[in-house]
Design an enzyme around this catalytic site. Sequence first.
Site, PDB file in Angstrom:
ATOM      1  CG  HIS A   5      27.070  40.596  -0.224  1.00 22.55           C
ATOM      2  ND1 HIS A   5      27.840  41.666   0.161  1.00 22.55           N
ATOM      3  CD2 HIS A   5      27.043  40.634  -1.586  1.00 22.55           C
ATOM      4  CE1 HIS A   5      28.259  42.318  -0.912  1.00 22.55           C
ATOM      5  NE2 HIS A   5      27.790  41.717  -1.986  1.00 22.55           N
ATOM      6  CD  GLN A  38      20.745  40.115  -4.849  1.00 27.38           C
ATOM      7  OE1 GLN A  38      19.872  40.178  -5.709  1.00 27.38           O
ATOM      8  NE2 GLN A  38      21.963  40.594  -5.044  1.00 27.38           N
ATOM      9  CB  CYS A  73      30.529  39.933  -2.332  1.00 26.32           C
ATOM     10  SG  CYS A  73      31.341  41.214  -3.263  1.00 26.32           S
ATOM     11  CG  ASP A 117      21.845  41.660   3.050  1.00 27.54           C
ATOM     12  OD1 ASP A 117      21.211  42.433   2.294  1.00 27.54           O
ATOM     13  OD2 ASP A 117      22.964  41.193   2.765  1.00 27.54           O
ATOM     14  CE  LYS A 143      22.797  44.439  -4.692  1.00 29.71           C
ATOM     15  NZ  LYS A 143      23.809  44.000  -5.639  1.00 29.71           N
TER      16      LYS A 143
HETATM   17  C1  LIG Z   1      22.765  39.806  -0.446  1.00 31.83           C
HETATM   18  C2  LIG Z   1      23.497  41.089  -0.631  1.00 31.83           C
HETATM   19  N1  LIG Z   1      23.743  41.862   0.417  1.00 31.83           N
HETATM   20  C3  LIG Z   1      24.385  43.032   0.300  1.00 31.83           C
HETATM   21  C4  LIG Z   1      24.825  43.468  -0.919  1.00 31.83           C
HETATM   22  C5  LIG Z   1      25.530  44.765  -1.005  1.00 31.83           C
HETATM   23  O1  LIG Z   1      24.842  45.638  -1.845  1.00 31.83           O
HETATM   24  P1  LIG Z   1      25.474  47.048  -2.211  1.00 31.83           P
HETATM   25  O2  LIG Z   1      26.771  46.759  -2.905  1.00 31.83           O
HETATM   26  O3  LIG Z   1      24.466  47.663  -3.103  1.00 31.83           O
HETATM   27  O4  LIG Z   1      25.657  47.752  -0.937  1.00 31.83           O
HETATM   28  C6  LIG Z   1      24.614  42.678  -2.047  1.00 31.83           C
HETATM   29  C7  LIG Z   1      25.133  43.083  -3.363  1.00 31.83           C
HETATM   30  O5  LIG Z   1      25.285  42.297  -4.266  1.00 31.83           O
HETATM   31  C8  LIG Z   1      23.918  41.461  -1.904  1.00 31.83           C
HETATM   32  O6  LIG Z   1      23.670  40.683  -2.948  1.00 31.83           O
END
Ligand SMILES: Cc1ncc(COP(=O)(O)O)c(C=O)c1O
Length: 421
Positions: free
Chosen positions: A121, A206, A378, A203, A229
């Site tokens: 992401h 998910q 993203c 990270d 999430k």
């Molecule tokens: C794998 C992953 N990392 C990071 C993020 C970023 O999350 P946030 O927008 O809640 O900071 C997301 C959001 O969709 C994600 O799917």
Amino acid sequence: MLGSQMLKSQFPILSRYINDKPLVYLDNAATSQKPQGVITAISNYYTGHNANVHRGVHRLSDESTAVFEESRNTIAKFFGADSQELIITRNATEAINGVAYGWADHILKEGDVIVTSLMEHHANFVVWQEVCKRTGAKLELVGVDENGRLRLDELRQKLEIFPIKLVALVHVSNATGTVNSVKKILQLIKQHQKDTPIRLLIDGAQSAPHMPINFHQLGADFYAFSGHKMLGPMGVGGLLVRKELLESGEMSPWLFGGGMIFSVLPAQTEFNPDLAERFVAGTPDVASVVGLAAACEYLYQLDMRKIEQHDRELVLYALEKLQQIPEIKIIGPVKSLQTGQQLDRLGSVAFLHQAVHAHDVAQILDSEGIAVRSGHHCTMPLHNYFGWQATTRVSFQVYTSKNDIDSLVRGLEKIKQVFKS
Ligand SMILES: Cc1ncc(COP(=O)(O)O)c(C=O)c1O
């Protein structure tokens, strides 16, 4: 129980109608819906306890502080971490930025290497590009195979060749649903660890909503997640940091001001020796932390192992149904690596429609009351690599049922009719 009408009824928004059709919410990877218990916890905080934390001696401030600390403990416990290892952030993005500002900026030197991957992401990608600009470190990318799996052989090669200080990888991809094996990644890192340690950031945006996470067993140095999430409110998430890094000062505060200090003199400031407080600069969003703790309790009651099992069944069901539609090409893993092994995919199924743009797919589904996401999610580096302009993603939560996937399939049938006429 998971996916049942009874469980759905605990989420007020799921009783909505969209375009006169009952809402089918399949955009959970973007954000999940909130159970009544979470909404009530936030409301109760403001109704009964609101006051600033840590700085007052009056009753409400005491209560607010107690509620804040209890909530932090609940969240940390949910992740198998010590409360001191939890830094509250706004979301996973801020948590990863925290590692950039609080760790990378003072640890990395020119010529050091950060490894991330093509499946990240942007939150775990752009941050490192920026760190490289600030520190002179270099960014190396691990590729993916044709099924969207991380190329562990490439990670091994990079670990052999480069002076790597940080490996920053996604646990579960929000684009392909691929689950990376933290165990295998750690094994590779350990094999190549020399005098200077190689830190691992996972990270978990998910993975936190879909599988049990025990931070100590996971073995990563940093783990980032977003509360919204995982049934919690927006505006709160966290960064788990291995205690040793906090105690040694290797991970240091990146936001400064009131709350996180021990003493402030004109010439210098001493930070709060209490690790939990050292990273709370300014007034925290207590109500959201309370809401996230309520979400953690709710998930704990449902049992994360059962949630993972439910999610796996939904993924397999969606793959089976969607693969019967000739125009649809699934992206990401569809078969397990070895027979008998679990499919390394969780949380979502994304696809390309051979005849219709992803945004049109999403719009037609919306007319049927079905919420899905379309675009690059993203993950532009991954989409560009495969030459996908945009994909459509359906993603699941504890309230998702096989009926919801059947509704999706009926919605996709509608696309044929619309584009025939
Ligand atoms: C794998 C992953 N990392 C990071 C993020 C970023 O999350 P946030 O927008 O809640 O900071 C997301 C959001 O969709 C994600 O799917």
